[in-house]
Design a protein around this motif. Structure first.
Motif, PDB file in Angstrom:
ATOM      1  N   SER A  88       1.179  -1.303  -0.106  1.00 49.39           N
ATOM      2  CA  SER A  88      -0.136  -0.109  -0.122  1.00 49.39           C
ATOM      3  C   SER A  88       0.940   1.166  -0.041  1.00 49.39           C
ATOM      4  O   SER A  88       0.712   2.413  -0.469  1.00 49.39           O
ATOM      5  CB  SER A  88      -0.642  -0.001   1.485  1.00 49.39           C
ATOM      6  OG  SER A  88      -1.863   1.082   0.918  1.00 49.39           O
ATOM      7  N   ALA A  89       1.892   1.825   0.838  1.00 53.67           N
ATOM      8  CA  ALA A  89       2.685   2.702   1.479  1.00 53.67           C
ATOM      9  C   ALA A  89       3.731   2.607  -0.477  1.00 53.67           C
ATOM     10  O   ALA A  89       3.561   3.405  -1.015  1.00 53.67           O
ATOM     11  CB  ALA A  89       4.160   2.723   2.058  1.00 53.67           C
ATOM     12  N   LEU A  90       3.743   1.410  -0.882  1.00 53.48           N
ATOM     13  CA  LEU A  90       4.567   1.303  -2.100  1.00 53.48           C
ATOM     14  C   LEU A  90       3.625   2.674  -3.406  1.00 53.48           C
ATOM     15  O   LEU A  90       4.581   2.890  -4.424  1.00 53.48           O
ATOM     16  CB  LEU A  90       4.841   0.138  -3.235  1.00 53.48           C
ATOM     17  CG  LEU A  90       5.324   0.166  -4.006  1.00 53.48           C
ATOM     18  CD1 LEU A  90       6.894   0.395  -4.305  1.00 53.48           C
ATOM     19  CD2 LEU A  90       6.240  -1.022  -4.840  1.00 53.48           C
TER      20      LEU A  90
ATOM     21  N   ASP B 228       8.427   4.965 -13.238  1.00 56.23           N
ATOM     22  CA  ASP B 228       9.818   4.002 -13.996  1.00 56.23           C
ATOM     23  C   ASP B 228       8.772   3.241 -13.400  1.00 56.23           C
ATOM     24  O   ASP B 228       8.148   2.373 -12.464  1.00 56.23           O
ATOM     25  CB  ASP B 228      10.428   4.331 -13.055  1.00 56.23           C
ATOM     26  CG  ASP B 228      11.321   3.421 -13.465  1.00 56.23           C
ATOM     27  OD1 ASP B 228      10.865   1.998 -14.370  1.00 56.23           O
ATOM     28  OD2 ASP B 228      12.896   3.320 -13.325  1.00 56.23           O
ATOM     29  N   LEU B 229       8.057   2.027 -14.539  1.00 55.13           N
ATOM     30  CA  LEU B 229       7.055   0.432 -14.000  1.00 55.13           C
ATOM     31  C   LEU B 229       8.817   0.297 -13.955  1.00 55.13           C
ATOM     32  O   LEU B 229       8.179  -0.879 -13.262  1.00 55.13           O
ATOM     33  CB  LEU B 229       6.545   0.805 -15.638  1.00 55.13           C
ATOM     34  CG  LEU B 229       5.423  -0.684 -15.697  1.00 55.13           C
ATOM     35  CD1 LEU B 229       4.868  -1.144 -14.746  1.00 55.13           C
ATOM     36  CD2 LEU B 229       5.229  -1.435 -16.659  1.00 55.13           C
ATOM     37  N   VAL B 230       9.487  -0.418 -14.712  1.00 51.60           N
ATOM     38  CA  VAL B 230      10.837  -1.184 -13.860  1.00 51.60           C
ATOM     39  C   VAL B 230      10.960  -1.368 -11.993  1.00 51.60           C
ATOM     40  O   VAL B 230      11.098  -2.115 -11.770  1.00 51.60           O
ATOM     41  CB  VAL B 230      11.669  -1.132 -14.940  1.00 51.60           C
ATOM     42  CG1 VAL B 230      13.012  -2.223 -14.247  1.00 51.60           C
ATOM     43  CG2 VAL B 230      11.531  -1.203 -16.367  1.00 51.60           C
ATOM     44  N   SER B 231      11.267   0.094 -12.069  1.00 53.33           N
ATOM     45  CA  SER B 231      11.367   0.328 -10.636  1.00 53.33           C
ATOM     46  C   SER B 231      10.443   0.110  -9.611  1.00 53.33           C
ATOM     47  O   SER B 231      10.359  -0.965  -8.399  1.00 53.33           O
ATOM     48  CB  SER B 231      11.423   2.027 -10.189  1.00 53.33           C
ATOM     49  OG  SER B 231      11.621   1.341  -9.213  1.00 53.33           O
ATOM     50  N   PHE B 232       8.717   0.360  -9.896  1.00 53.86           N
ATOM     51  CA  PHE B 232       7.906  -0.477  -9.577  1.00 53.86           C
ATOM     52  C   PHE B 232       7.280  -1.830  -9.589  1.00 53.86           C
ATOM     53  O   PHE B 232       7.205  -2.397  -8.262  1.00 53.86           O
ATOM     54  CB  PHE B 232       6.681   0.529 -10.051  1.00 53.86           C
ATOM     55  CG  PHE B 232       5.403   0.285  -9.445  1.00 53.86           C
ATOM     56  CD1 PHE B 232       5.028   0.483  -8.175  1.00 53.86           C
ATOM     57  CD2 PHE B 232       4.564  -1.054 -10.580  1.00 53.86           C
ATOM     58  CE1 PHE B 232       3.968   0.445  -7.731  1.00 53.86           C
ATOM     59  CE2 PHE B 232       3.211  -1.609  -9.564  1.00 53.86           C
ATOM     60  CZ  PHE B 232       3.159  -0.331  -8.185  1.00 53.86           C
ATOM     61  N   ALA B 233       7.810  -2.431 -10.874  1.00 53.51           N
ATOM     62  CA  ALA B 233       7.753  -3.995 -10.511  1.00 53.51           C
ATOM     63  C   ALA B 233       8.574  -4.758  -9.712  1.00 53.51           C
ATOM     64  O   ALA B 233       8.715  -5.178  -8.669  1.00 53.51           O
ATOM     65  CB  ALA B 233       7.504  -4.180 -11.834  1.00 53.51           C
ATOM     66  N   THR B 234       9.522  -3.931  -9.693  1.00 54.80           N
ATOM     67  CA  THR B 234      11.039  -5.080  -9.229  1.00 54.80           C
ATOM     68  C   THR B 234      10.571  -3.770  -7.600  1.00 54.80           C
ATOM     69  O   THR B 234      11.175  -5.358  -6.987  1.00 54.80           O
ATOM     70  CB  THR B 234      12.639  -3.837  -9.728  1.00 54.80           C
ATOM     71  OG1 THR B 234      12.702  -4.054 -10.963  1.00 54.80           O
ATOM     72  CG2 THR B 234      13.329  -4.418  -8.858  1.00 54.80           C
ATOM     73  N   LYS B 235      10.156  -3.222  -7.177  1.00 54.75           N
ATOM     74  CA  LYS B 235       9.743  -3.397  -5.496  1.00 54.75           C
ATOM     75  C   LYS B 235       9.021  -3.939  -5.556  1.00 54.75           C
ATOM     76  O   LYS B 235       8.595  -4.505  -4.247  1.00 54.75           O
ATOM     77  CB  LYS B 235      10.035  -1.870  -5.514  1.00 54.75           C
ATOM     78  CG  LYS B 235      11.143  -0.387  -5.009  1.00 54.75           C
ATOM     79  CD  LYS B 235      10.874   0.937  -5.364  1.00 54.75           C
ATOM     80  CE  LYS B 235      12.020   1.275  -5.205  1.00 54.75           C
ATOM     81  NZ  LYS B 235      11.412   2.888  -4.998  1.00 54.75           N
TER      82      LYS B 235
ATOM     83  N   LEU C 257       7.027  -5.066 -19.173  1.00 53.98           N
ATOM     84  CA  LEU C 257       8.267  -4.372 -18.671  1.00 53.98           C
ATOM     85  C   LEU C 257       9.460  -4.476 -19.702  1.00 53.98           C
ATOM     86  O   LEU C 257       9.839  -4.048 -19.652  1.00 53.98           O
ATOM     87  CB  LEU C 257       8.732  -5.588 -17.028  1.00 53.98           C
ATOM     88  CG  LEU C 257       8.293  -5.058 -15.896  1.00 53.98           C
ATOM     89  CD1 LEU C 257       8.748  -6.390 -15.117  1.00 53.98           C
ATOM     90  CD2 LEU C 257       8.924  -3.744 -15.357  1.00 53.98           C
ATOM     91  N   VAL C 258       8.737  -5.999 -20.525  1.00 53.07           N
ATOM     92  CA  VAL C 258       9.442  -5.774 -21.677  1.00 53.07           C
ATOM     93  C   VAL C 258       9.732  -4.304 -22.982  1.00 53.07           C
ATOM     94  O   VAL C 258      10.546  -4.085 -23.709  1.00 53.07           O
ATOM     95  CB  VAL C 258       9.630  -7.704 -22.434  1.00 53.07           C
ATOM     96  CG1 VAL C 258      10.216  -7.644 -23.979  1.00 53.07           C
ATOM     97  CG2 VAL C 258      10.084  -8.624 -21.133  1.00 53.07           C
TER      98      VAL C 258
END
Length: 438
Positions: A346-348, A361-368, A392-393
């Motif tokens: 929820s915080a993310l 940044d979707l890559v950063s979001f998905a990684t987290k 992501l790709v």
């Protein structure tokens, strides 16, 4: 997968053990002789990719798929595995002609195999050639390697049995390792079915026909079979830098590609998960070409609804609802902390809510997101991971071409339309809301 005899498995296990012994000794030698400590990371990654390459096609394909599963594998390992390629020697002409003759006839098979069977692409599972049909049409021909089914079946069986041994270790009890490996190996083995790939390519061709500037090569079903796909050859496929395409044309092409993927995700349900630069081409006329349907995934309507719900609630900043959707799709481990996961996810989501398109940044979001899942002991359903993987790709491929595209805003028409379509179909079938999302 076909059954594999005990003797074949024993011999192959011996070969694998030998490769690992030699490679482990090599790693020890590298550590002893390494002069510059700051190169340790790159040396380790190189050693890992070299070792997997020596183990063979099944291990290469497994590692390539694992490199996309950041919910299961640490980021540093994913980075190392993502550099794996299986560019190997093409099929010899003597083996190529017998494969092609039953479908293409002796004359065309001979044309393909001429000049040593020069391949435009050569992988561990299949090779791609070009030829000209009697009517003058130029085609691309994907040919499965002879004997690859037995080779993959042997190694994938070993991977499955190894997973069943690993699950007995104290630290892995309760972890769905066998389910994860079974899903992985099934995904790999399905890539051998060129009949199914031809079906997927044909469906993508028809689905993308509604987009004026998106092209998918049309397959020739009558010339294709379990070992061969014959498809339209599209000219002018070459990678172009962003500055080689006019900015206005470039942005329209990126939007067209993005809309095509949203159509796959939220409406069609057949998703191309491998739109890296070798499979996605932007051309100077503003058109986009998608090739290679080898790694496509069909999503269930339930998976589409849950992913759509996650995407919509992420855009609205409703982090707790996002967490509940993920929890409804994931398998809990032995030490899952549900409350902790809900708080952190929820915080993310809150932290990314309202961020402008250029800064998101979707890559950063998905990684987290995947890191939170892993830390709180949750194992994601591949049906939930594959849509994220596809985006992501795609983002990694197109971000330099149009950095200010708003991924979330562009998704909304497709998301709403697809959700309404599935709701209407469910209503017509007499399903309740709970049954539809079960």
């Amino acid at each position: 997968m076909p059954p594999v005899g005990a003797l074949t498995l024993t011999r192959r296990v011996g070969t694998i053990a030998g490769v690992l012994a030699v490679r482990t000794a090599d790693l020890g030698r590298r550590r002893l002789t390494r002069a510059v400590r700051r190169r340790e990371k790159s040396e380790w990654q190189r050693w890992l990719t070299e070792t997997i390459t020596q183990l063979g096609p099944a291990f290469i394909k497994s590692a390539q798929l694992l490199s996309t599963r950041r919910d299961l594998v640490p980021r540093q390992v994913c980075e190392a595995l993502s550099g794996l390629y299986d560019d190997v020697r093409p099929i010899p002409p003597g083996e190529l002609v017998p494969l092609l003759e039953p479908l293409l006839g002796p004359a065309l098979a001979g044309i393909v195999a001429r000049d040593g069977g020069a391949a435009t692409a050569s992988g561990s599972v299949a090779c791609v050639y070009t030829a000209q049909l009697p009517d003058g049409s130029r085609v691309a021909i994907k040919v499965r390697r002879p004997g690859i089914e037995r080779t993959l079946a042997t190694d994938l069986t070993i991977l499955r049995r190894g997973a069943r041994l690993l699950r007995r270790l104290p630290g892995l009890r309760g972890v769905p390792i066998t389910e994860i490996v079974d899903q992985l190996t099934e995904s790999i083995f399905r890539q051998l079915d060129l009949n199914a790939e031809c079906d997927h390519l044909d469906e993508l061709y028809r689905n993308m026909a509604r987009f004026e500037r998106v092209r998918v090569p049309r397959p020739y079903r009558e010339l294709s079979g379990k070992d061969v796909i014959v498809m339209e050859f599209i000219e002018g496929l070459q990678q172009r830098r962003p500055d080689e395409i006019e900015e206005e044309v470039r942005e329209k092409a990126v939007l067209e590609a993005l809309h095509g993927v949203y159509q796959m995700l939220f409406q069609d349900g057949l998703v191309h998960c491998d739109l890296h630069p070798g499979n996605l081409y932007f051309r100077q006329d503003g058109s986009v070409v998608l090739v290679d349907a080898g790694f496509t995934v069909r999503l269930t309507p339930q998976a589409q609804d849950k992913f759509a719900g996650f995407f919509l609630n992420m855009a609205k900043g409703n982090g707790l609802r996002c967490a509940d959707i993920v929890l409804s799709t994931a398998t809990p481990g032995p030490a899952t902390d549900t409350d902790g996961f809900r708080r952190e996810l929820s915080a993310l989501v809150d932290a990314h809510s309202g961020v402008c398109a250029g800064d998101f940044d979707l890559v950063s979001f998905a990684t987290k997101l995947f890191d939170i899942q892993r830390r709180y002991g949750l194992y994601a359903d591949p049906q939930f991971v594959f849509p994220i993987l596809s985006l992501l790709v795609l983002e990694g491929t197109i971000r330099d071409y149009a950095p200010d595209i708003d991924f979330q805003h562009e998704a909304m028409p497709f998301l709403v339309h697809g959700t309404m379509e599935r709701a209407v179909r469910a209503w017509q079938a007499g399903l309740t809301e709970e049954e539809r999302l079960a």
